[in-house]
Design a protein around this motif. Structure first.
Motif, PDB file in Angstrom:
ATOM      1  N   PHE A 270       9.061   9.577   3.287  1.00  0.00           N
ATOM      2  CA  PHE A 270      10.319   9.381   2.569  1.00  0.00           C
ATOM      3  C   PHE A 270      10.173   8.297   1.507  1.00  0.00           C
ATOM      4  O   PHE A 270      10.542   8.489   0.345  1.00  0.00           O
ATOM      5  CB  PHE A 270      11.457   9.014   3.532  1.00  0.00           C
ATOM      6  N   LEU A 271       9.647   7.154   1.906  1.00  0.00           N
ATOM      7  CA  LEU A 271       9.553   6.034   0.969  1.00  0.00           C
ATOM      8  C   LEU A 271       8.608   6.327  -0.195  1.00  0.00           C
ATOM      9  O   LEU A 271       8.905   5.994  -1.342  1.00  0.00           O
ATOM     10  CB  LEU A 271       9.131   4.764   1.700  1.00  0.00           C
ATOM     11  N   ILE A 272       7.482   6.952   0.089  1.00  0.00           N
ATOM     12  CA  ILE A 272       6.533   7.260  -0.990  1.00  0.00           C
ATOM     13  C   ILE A 272       7.123   8.309  -1.935  1.00  0.00           C
ATOM     14  O   ILE A 272       7.026   8.171  -3.156  1.00  0.00           O
ATOM     15  CB  ILE A 272       5.169   7.703  -0.419  1.00  0.00           C
ATOM     16  N   SER A 273       7.762   9.342  -1.377  1.00  0.00           N
ATOM     17  CA  SER A 273       8.357  10.345  -2.261  1.00  0.00           C
ATOM     18  C   SER A 273       9.529   9.755  -3.037  1.00  0.00           C
ATOM     19  O   SER A 273       9.708  10.056  -4.221  1.00  0.00           O
ATOM     20  CB  SER A 273       8.777  11.597  -1.486  1.00  0.00           C
ATOM     21  N   ALA A 274      10.321   8.875  -2.415  1.00  0.00           N
ATOM     22  CA  ALA A 274      11.416   8.216  -3.133  1.00  0.00           C
ATOM     23  C   ALA A 274      10.861   7.307  -4.227  1.00  0.00           C
ATOM     24  O   ALA A 274      11.411   7.250  -5.335  1.00  0.00           O
ATOM     25  CB  ALA A 274      12.286   7.415  -2.164  1.00  0.00           C
ATOM     26  N   LEU A 275       9.773   6.615  -3.933  1.00  0.00           N
ATOM     27  CA  LEU A 275       9.132   5.749  -4.929  1.00  0.00           C
ATOM     28  C   LEU A 275       8.705   6.568  -6.145  1.00  0.00           C
ATOM     29  O   LEU A 275       8.925   6.160  -7.286  1.00  0.00           O
ATOM     30  CB  LEU A 275       7.925   5.040  -4.309  1.00  0.00           C
ATOM     31  N   LEU A 276       8.122   7.733  -5.898  1.00  0.00           N
ATOM     32  CA  LEU A 276       7.641   8.575  -6.986  1.00  0.00           C
ATOM     33  C   LEU A 276       8.770   9.286  -7.732  1.00  0.00           C
ATOM     34  O   LEU A 276       8.673   9.519  -8.932  1.00  0.00           O
ATOM     35  CB  LEU A 276       6.652   9.607  -6.445  1.00  0.00           C
ATOM     36  N   ILE A 277       9.848   9.633  -7.035  1.00  0.00           N
ATOM     37  CA  ILE A 277      10.928  10.408  -7.653  1.00  0.00           C
ATOM     38  C   ILE A 277      11.981   9.513  -8.302  1.00  0.00           C
ATOM     39  O   ILE A 277      12.362   9.731  -9.451  1.00  0.00           O
ATOM     40  CB  ILE A 277      11.582  11.353  -6.622  1.00  0.00           C
ATOM     41  N   THR A 278      12.474   8.520  -7.569  1.00  0.00           N
ATOM     42  CA  THR A 278      13.595   7.709  -8.077  1.00  0.00           C
ATOM     43  C   THR A 278      13.305   6.220  -8.162  1.00  0.00           C
ATOM     44  O   THR A 278      14.058   5.495  -8.788  1.00  0.00           O
ATOM     45  CB  THR A 278      14.839   7.881  -7.185  1.00  0.00           C
ATOM     46  N   GLY A 279      12.280   5.769  -7.484  1.00  0.00           N
ATOM     47  CA  GLY A 279      12.009   4.337  -7.403  1.00  0.00           C
ATOM     48  C   GLY A 279      12.673   3.741  -6.172  1.00  0.00           C
ATOM     49  O   GLY A 279      13.551   4.360  -5.572  1.00  0.00           O
ATOM     50  N   LEU A 280      12.234   2.558  -5.795  1.00  0.00           N
ATOM     51  CA  LEU A 280      12.777   1.887  -4.620  1.00  0.00           C
ATOM     52  C   LEU A 280      13.557   0.647  -5.042  1.00  0.00           C
ATOM     53  O   LEU A 280      13.162  -0.041  -5.981  1.00  0.00           O
ATOM     54  CB  LEU A 280      11.646   1.480  -3.665  1.00  0.00           C
ATOM     55  N   PRO A 281      14.636   0.324  -4.324  1.00  0.00           N
ATOM     56  CA  PRO A 281      15.434  -0.846  -4.686  1.00  0.00           C
ATOM     57  C   PRO A 281      14.741  -2.165  -4.351  1.00  0.00           C
ATOM     58  O   PRO A 281      15.077  -3.202  -4.922  1.00  0.00           O
ATOM     59  CB  PRO A 281      16.713  -0.672  -3.873  1.00  0.00           C
ATOM     60  N   VAL A 282      13.834  -2.133  -3.403  1.00  0.00           N
ATOM     61  CA  VAL A 282      13.034  -3.304  -3.013  1.00  0.00           C
ATOM     62  C   VAL A 282      11.599  -2.831  -2.802  1.00  0.00           C
ATOM     63  O   VAL A 282      11.344  -1.635  -2.708  1.00  0.00           O
ATOM     64  CB  VAL A 282      13.590  -3.987  -1.736  1.00  0.00           C
ATOM     65  N   PRO A 283      10.646  -3.750  -2.709  1.00  0.00           N
ATOM     66  CA  PRO A 283       9.249  -3.328  -2.548  1.00  0.00           C
ATOM     67  C   PRO A 283       9.014  -2.469  -1.294  1.00  0.00           C
ATOM     68  O   PRO A 283       9.673  -2.644  -0.269  1.00  0.00           O
ATOM     69  CB  PRO A 283       8.494  -4.650  -2.455  1.00  0.00           C
ATOM     70  N   LEU A 284       8.051  -1.554  -1.415  1.00  0.00           N
ATOM     71  CA  LEU A 284       7.696  -0.645  -0.329  1.00  0.00           C
ATOM     72  C   LEU A 284       7.374  -1.408   0.954  1.00  0.00           C
ATOM     73  O   LEU A 284       7.836  -1.040   2.038  1.00  0.00           O
ATOM     74  CB  LEU A 284       6.503   0.231  -0.746  1.00  0.00           C
ATOM     75  N   LYS A 285       6.621  -2.473   0.851  1.00  0.00           N
ATOM     76  CA  LYS A 285       6.220  -3.245   2.037  1.00  0.00           C
ATOM     77  C   LYS A 285       7.437  -3.798   2.773  1.00  0.00           C
ATOM     78  O   LYS A 285       7.485  -3.760   4.007  1.00  0.00           O
ATOM     79  CB  LYS A 285       5.290  -4.392   1.609  1.00  0.00           C
ATOM     80  N   VAL A 286       8.415  -4.271   2.032  1.00  0.00           N
ATOM     81  CA  VAL A 286       9.627  -4.816   2.657  1.00  0.00           C
ATOM     82  C   VAL A 286      10.366  -3.720   3.427  1.00  0.00           C
ATOM     83  O   VAL A 286      10.814  -3.925   4.561  1.00  0.00           O
ATOM     84  CB  VAL A 286      10.551  -5.458   1.590  1.00  0.00           C
ATOM     85  N   LEU A 287      10.495  -2.542   2.832  1.00  0.00           N
ATOM     86  CA  LEU A 287      11.174  -1.438   3.502  1.00  0.00           C
ATOM     87  C   LEU A 287      10.394  -0.951   4.727  1.00  0.00           C
ATOM     88  O   LEU A 287      10.997  -0.586   5.740  1.00  0.00           O
ATOM     89  CB  LEU A 287      11.416  -0.286   2.524  1.00  0.00           C
TER      90      LEU A 287
END
Length: 175
Positions: free
Chosen positions: A119-136
């Motif tokens: 979920f996080l990787i696909s969200a990062l690639l599609i829309t971006g993340l509100p905070v860094p991946l590591k934090v989530l």
């Protein structure tokens, strides 16, 4: 696939959907995905490829409908499809073992990790993340692994016992 198996899958996903709906969003709009527990139980109890795909599709749609993550609809569909396919392969690989609470918790924790990461990787690639991946990963995915692992094992035991006591049969039931 028999109608009663579809109804049983839909019932499990409905329960998971309600829990997912009432769960509040936390850091960055993310929420614990309790629907995953019921997705995993559906696959544990009826581990056919058709049921796995039905569960993945319905679970992805239900998750997408309740997501509080901005633009999280498509990542929810992707993560449920990927997670269910991988878990289907794992469950088929250990099919000769009896599923006990430890194995259910372990597979559910792994499935939650796969789902959260996908979920996080696909969200990062599609829309971006509100905070860094590591934090989530640390604040949402890791706690959810523990909660879903223990919760799924607990719920699986209850549902399996209820099925036996009620005399309801599910094809490919993995008792």
């Amino acid at each position: 696939m028999k109608l009663k198996n579809n109804i049983f899958t839909a019932l499990l996903l409905t329960i998971g959907f309600i829990l997912h709906q009432i769960t509040p969003g936390i850091l960055g709009g993310m929420k614990f995905d309790f629907l995953l527990s019921f997705i995993f139980i559906s696959i544990f109890l009826n581990s056919t490829f058709r049921n796995t795909m039905l569960t993945a599709l319905l679970g992805g749609i239900l998750s997408a409908m309740t997501t509080t993550f901005p633009g999280g609809q498509i990542p929810n569909l992707i993560d449920k499809l990927v997670t269910c396919l991988i878990l289907f392969i794992i469950i088929k690989g250990i099919q000769h073992f009896k599923l006990n609470s430890f194995i259910v918790a372990l597979i559910s924790g792994l499935g939650t990790f796969i789902s959260g990461t996908t979920f996080l990787i696909s969200a990062l690639l599609i829309t971006g993340l509100p905070v860094p991946l590591k934090v989530l990963m640390i604040t949402v995915v890791l706690p959810t692994i523990l909660i879903n692992g223990v919760g799924t094992a607990f719920l699986y035991g209850i549902i399996k016992r209820a099925l036996k006591l009620s005399g309801v049969t599910v094809d490919n039931f993995n008792a």
